[in-house]
Design a protein around this motif. Structure first.
Motif, PDB file in Angstrom:
ATOM      1  N   VAL A  37       2.915  -0.135 -16.627  1.00  0.00           N
ATOM      2  CA  VAL A  37       3.673   0.975 -16.115  1.00  0.00           C
ATOM      3  C   VAL A  37       4.481   1.499 -16.003  1.00  0.00           C
ATOM      4  N   ARG A  38       5.764   1.134 -16.613  1.00  0.00           N
ATOM      5  CA  ARG A  38       6.695   1.936 -17.810  1.00  0.00           C
ATOM      6  C   ARG A  38       6.441   1.663 -18.711  1.00  0.00           C
ATOM      7  N   VAL A  39       5.890   0.821 -18.926  1.00  0.00           N
ATOM      8  CA  VAL A  39       5.746   1.361 -20.496  1.00  0.00           C
ATOM      9  C   VAL A  39       5.113   1.708 -20.982  1.00  0.00           C
ATOM     10  N   LEU A  40       3.368   1.687 -20.556  1.00  0.00           N
ATOM     11  CA  LEU A  40       2.804   3.192 -20.919  1.00  0.00           C
ATOM     12  C   LEU A  40       2.828   4.270 -20.282  1.00  0.00           C
ATOM     13  N   GLY A  41       3.571   4.685 -20.073  1.00  0.00           N
ATOM     14  CA  GLY A  41       4.160   5.832 -19.353  1.00  0.00           C
ATOM     15  C   GLY A  41       2.647   6.465 -18.305  1.00  0.00           C
ATOM     16  N   LEU A  42       2.852   5.656 -17.552  1.00  0.00           N
ATOM     17  CA  LEU A  42       1.358   6.128 -16.602  1.00  0.00           C
ATOM     18  C   LEU A  42       2.140   6.912 -14.788  1.00  0.00           C
ATOM     19  N   SER A  43       1.742   7.967 -15.106  1.00  0.00           N
ATOM     20  CA  SER A  43       2.130   8.139 -14.002  1.00  0.00           C
ATOM     21  C   SER A  43       1.004   7.675 -12.563  1.00  0.00           C
ATOM     22  N   ASP A  44       1.958   8.586 -10.900  1.00  0.00           N
ATOM     23  CA  ASP A  44       0.744   8.417 -10.136  1.00  0.00           C
ATOM     24  C   ASP A  44       0.367   6.793  -9.593  1.00  0.00           C
ATOM     25  N   VAL A  45       1.425   6.069 -10.147  1.00  0.00           N
ATOM     26  CA  VAL A  45       0.649   4.431 -10.082  1.00  0.00           C
ATOM     27  C   VAL A  45       1.687   3.753  -9.409  1.00  0.00           C
ATOM     28  N   ARG A  46       1.494   3.367  -8.032  1.00  0.00           N
ATOM     29  CA  ARG A  46       2.864   2.448  -6.963  1.00  0.00           C
ATOM     30  C   ARG A  46       1.784   0.820  -7.343  1.00  0.00           C
ATOM     31  N   VAL A  47       3.297  -0.028  -7.745  1.00  0.00           N
ATOM     32  CA  VAL A  47       3.061  -1.336  -7.080  1.00  0.00           C
ATOM     33  C   VAL A  47       3.369  -1.534  -6.046  1.00  0.00           C
ATOM     34  N   GLU A  48       2.420  -2.479  -5.052  1.00  0.00           N
ATOM     35  CA  GLU A  48       3.358  -3.314  -3.762  1.00  0.00           C
ATOM     36  C   GLU A  48       2.979  -4.775  -4.133  1.00  0.00           C
ATOM     37  N   GLN A  49       3.751  -4.989  -3.400  1.00  0.00           N
ATOM     38  CA  GLN A  49       3.697  -6.624  -2.871  1.00  0.00           C
ATOM     39  C   GLN A  49       3.757  -6.555  -1.978  1.00  0.00           C
ATOM     40  N   THR A  50       1.995  -7.328  -1.874  1.00  0.00           N
ATOM     41  CA  THR A  50       1.449  -7.354   0.197  1.00  0.00           C
ATOM     42  C   THR A  50       0.234  -7.870  -0.626  1.00  0.00           C
ATOM     43  N   ARG A  51      -0.265  -7.777   0.698  1.00  0.00           N
ATOM     44  CA  ARG A  51      -1.559  -8.198   0.655  1.00  0.00           C
ATOM     45  C   ARG A  51      -2.961  -7.142   0.948  1.00  0.00           C
ATOM     46  N   LEU A  52      -4.203  -6.409   0.409  1.00  0.00           N
ATOM     47  CA  LEU A  52      -5.037  -5.882   1.351  1.00  0.00           C
ATOM     48  C   LEU A  52      -4.890  -5.593   2.779  1.00  0.00           C
TER      49      LEU A  52
END
Length: 204
Positions: free
Chosen positions: A117-132
């Protein structure tokens, strides 16, 4: 990366898909980063040093193709078991209006996703370490999402209960590798393609 650009452009041309040069460069940058990390973390079973047509099709082309099935709207979206980032990251590149939460339970894969996400410069993307299922237990998340995307996720009752809880009425599911016989009651098939199915949650 120029080789990845040429290979992706060639596969897009074969299937008659058109995207911008900038999007092709971002898709190639994603594939290059995935190949680098895949040498130390098992993100995909494909050999990406010299990726096969099948690898590019699965990781990139199917996501680009599926983007045609959803509108150009700022859908609040969640990806289940994001792993190596496909379909979510290529789909985000093609549909930048998507507001995405990537759900992944393994810490090293989350580290890759955050770096991508950082390298690609993507906005409005959040990563969560969890289960659905754990996300679905949060009261603030109930009936929040317009779109769920998933690939290589075990389909069971717990998963679909969580999705019903998270999706707003009429929310949609992009299910890669869907098996028609596994589609649960309460979801209507809108599109049934070889690589992906689009489902809609029916109103109760």
């Amino acid at each position: 990366m120029s080789d990845y650009v040429a290979r992706i452009a060639q596969r897009l041309d074969v299937v008659g898909l058109s995207v911008t040069p900038t999007q092709i460069e971002l898709l190639a940058a994603y594939l290059e980063l995935l190949a680098k990390w895949n040498q130390t973390i098992n993100l995909t079973s494909f050999d990406l040093q010299v990726p096969s047509d099948g690898a590019i099709d699965r990781l990139i082309i199917e996501s680009v193709y599926s983007s045609q099935l959803i509108d150009n709207k700022p859908f609040i979206s969640i990806d289940v078991g994001s792993g190596g980032g496909s379909p979510s990251l290529p789909l985000k590149i093609i549909k930048p209006s998507l507001v995405y939460t990537l759900v992944e339970s393994r810490s090293r894969k989350c580290a890759f996703l955050r770096e991508a996400v950082r390298v690609l410069g993507l906005s409005d993307v959040r990563v969560e370490q969890t289960r659905l299922e754990d996300v679905a237990r949060r009261e603030s998340m109930r009936h929040t999402f317009d779109l769920v995307t998933m690939r290589a996720v075990r389909s069971d009752d717990e998963l679909w209960v969580a999705m019903r809880t998270l999706l707003r009425p009429g929310g949609q599911v992009l299910w890669f590798g869907a098996r028609k016989e596994a589609i649960p009651v309460g979801f209507q098939v809108l599109e049934d393609r070889p690589a992906v199915a689009l489902l809609r949650q029916q109103s109760i």
